[in-house]
Design an enzyme around this catalytic site. Structure first.
Site, PDB file in Angstrom:
ATOM      1  N   GLY A 115      19.093  62.100 -43.962  1.00 56.56           N
ATOM      2  CA  GLY A 115      19.520  62.087 -45.488  1.00 56.56           C
ATOM      3  C   GLY A 115      20.945  62.242 -45.803  1.00 56.56           C
ATOM      4  N   HIS A 116      21.700  61.470 -44.840  1.00 59.54           N
ATOM      5  CA  HIS A 116      23.171  61.380 -45.490  1.00 59.54           C
ATOM      6  C   HIS A 116      23.735  60.011 -44.536  1.00 59.54           C
ATOM      7  CE1 HIS A 116      22.722  62.917 -41.052  1.00 59.54           C
ATOM      8  NE2 HIS A 116      23.937  62.126 -40.948  1.00 59.54           N
ATOM      9  N   GLY A 117      25.102  59.657 -44.988  1.00 52.72           N
ATOM     10  CA  GLY A 117      25.929  58.624 -44.530  1.00 52.72           C
ATOM     11  C   GLY A 117      26.958  59.030 -43.752  1.00 52.72           C
TER      12      GLY A 117
END
Length: 138
Positions: A53-55
């Site tokens: 749930g991130h970049g």
């Protein structure tokens, strides 16, 4: 050029077979396109849970299903692609500027990550709208 999911590839790692078991070596700049500065792994993920749930702004990663299986949803802000990892000699290269969600973990799954940089909280894009804003500036 803006990073896209098409810059993220499944790569086959070397597999040395022996009657007593297999070994997969991973060499910097030979088997993967960067120098590994950090290694970590996820395990005991409860059924139905989603991780990731991130970049990242700068970080390259190689993700390996060391045991079991799981899915990786890649998202470049325009296109999404689901990749299933379930063999320890296949890895997913994720370039910077890609959002990832890790889901559908099998019982006993172990997700191994080889990262191009040490941990830096400032490199993370943890809010999807912030991620999209970052992408629009590339």
């Amino acid at each position: 050029m803006k990073p896209s999911i098409y810059n993220c590839n499944v790569i086959e790692l070397p597999k040395i077979h022996n009657r007593a078991g297999n070994i997969t070596p991973v060499n910097n700049y030979t088997d993967i396109p960067f120098h590994v500065k950090r290694v970590y792994y996820l395990y005991d993920v409860p059924g139905g849970e989603t991780r990731g749930g991130h970049g990242h702004k700068q970080l390259h990663q190689v993700i390996i299903a060391a045991s079991g299986s799981f899915d990786v949803m890649l998202d470049d802000g325009h296109i999404k692609k689901l990749v299933t990892l379930n063999r320890p000699n296949y890895a997913l290269l994720i370039v910077p500027g890609i959002w990832r969600d890790l889901l559908n973990f099998s019982s006993g799954a172990v997700l191994l990550v080889l990262a191009s940089e040490t941990y830096d909280e400032n490199d993370y894009l943890r809010d999807y709208n912030e991620f999209l804003e970052f992408k629009s500036g590339l």
